[in-house]
Design an enzyme around this catalytic site. Structure first.
Site, short mmCIF file in Angstrom:
data_model
loop_
_atom_site.label_atom_id
_atom_site.label_comp_id
_atom_site.label_asym_id
_atom_site.label_seq_id
_atom_site.Cartn_x
_atom_site.Cartn_y
_atom_site.Cartn_z
N SER A 126 -22.12 -23.84 26.32
CA SER A 126 -21.15 -24.00 25.57
C SER A 126 -19.66 -24.29 26.22
CB SER A 126 -21.28 -23.96 24.44
OG SER A 126 -22.62 -24.52 23.61
N HIS A 177 -15.54 -22.07 23.34
CA HIS A 177 -15.20 -22.92 23.38
C HIS A 177 -13.64 -23.50 23.30
CE1 HIS A 177 -19.71 -24.13 20.74
NE2 HIS A 177 -19.74 -23.87 21.98
#
Length: 249
Positions: A126, A177
């Site tokens: 991610s 993230h």
């Protein structure tokens, strides 16, 4: 930019780096879950801040390629297939893989320094994928010559939804993230030097290789706009599904 209508063979030939990355995701997922020594591979490669502090620095890299849950590996691989091709084409193979790795590593370094030694173990691509999205943020704001308005709206909508889900859903590495996104935007000015628009190569050719006038271009443009809208809703549905899955995996 985000509509995929290539065959598997064509996609593999045009985007070899993305194909290899997805293959690594799936191979490691199958190995860790179903094959001998899978638990050992997971324990050896998972991101673990205390182990990094003790000198196991490879854990800043290996989590980028590792996934445990089926929803996690499928979502990240799908995201890479959707958002990666345009950047692999614009950047070139070497710069693309360099950006992918650097943003993923920066995401894990941020997790190490800001998360502290008690931060839960983490894995997944991610952070690197948000790095690619960070490059799109820079494209939308500063390089409008490389991305059209429709694709700008689409990618920014997906990024906003992804950020909202980052804070709403449990078991998400928020630091990875956010800092993956920031790293991608920060690296974009350097890596996009000399980049050409993705659509620059999407021309109509006759057999002898000379570009010709395409009388159906406006009809094709309307169809492409319709496909972009469809892709948005499909992407939104996948993101919502991932949000539900992340609560139970």
């Amino acid at each position: 930019m985000f509509i995929r209508n290539e065959s598997f063979y064509s996609f593999r030939r045009q985007y070899p780096i993305i194909t290899i990355l997805v293959a690594i995701h799936l191979i490691l997922f199958v190995w860790m879950n179903f094959l001998p020594f899978g638990n050992y591979i997971r324990a050896l490669g998972i991101g673990y801040n205390l182990a990094v502090a003790n000198g196991e620095y490879w854990r800043l890299i290996t989590p980028i390629f590792m996934h445990i849950g089926a929803g996690h590996v499928l979502f990240n691989s799908f995201s890479l297939v959707i958002f990666g091709p345009a950047l692999e084409r614009m950047l070139g193979k070497f710069k693309f893989i360099l950006v992918y790795l650097i943003t993923g590593i920066i995401a894990n370094i941020a997790t190490f320094y800001l998360g502290g030694l008690a931060y839960p173990p983490h894995l997944g691509a991610s952070g690197a994928i948000f790095g690619l999205l960070g490059m799109y943020v820079y494209l939308v704001i500063n390089r409008k010559d490389l991305i059209d308005r429709m694709n700008s709206q689409l990618v920014m909508t997906i990024i906003i939804i992804g950020l909202v889900m980052t804070f709403v859903n449990p078991n998400i590495n928020i630091l990875a993230h956010l800092f993956g996104l920031i790293a991608g935007a920060a690296l974009a000015p350097l890596f996009l030097i000399g980049a050409k628009p993705y659509y620059a190569e999407q021309r109509v050719f006759v057999d002898h290789g000379e570009p010709v006038f395409d009388p159906n271009r406006w009809q094709k443009k309307r169809r492409n706009n319709k496909r972009l809208k469809q892709a948005f809703w499909i992407g939104l549905g996948i993101l919502v599904l991932f949000g539900l899955l992340s609560r139970v995996l």
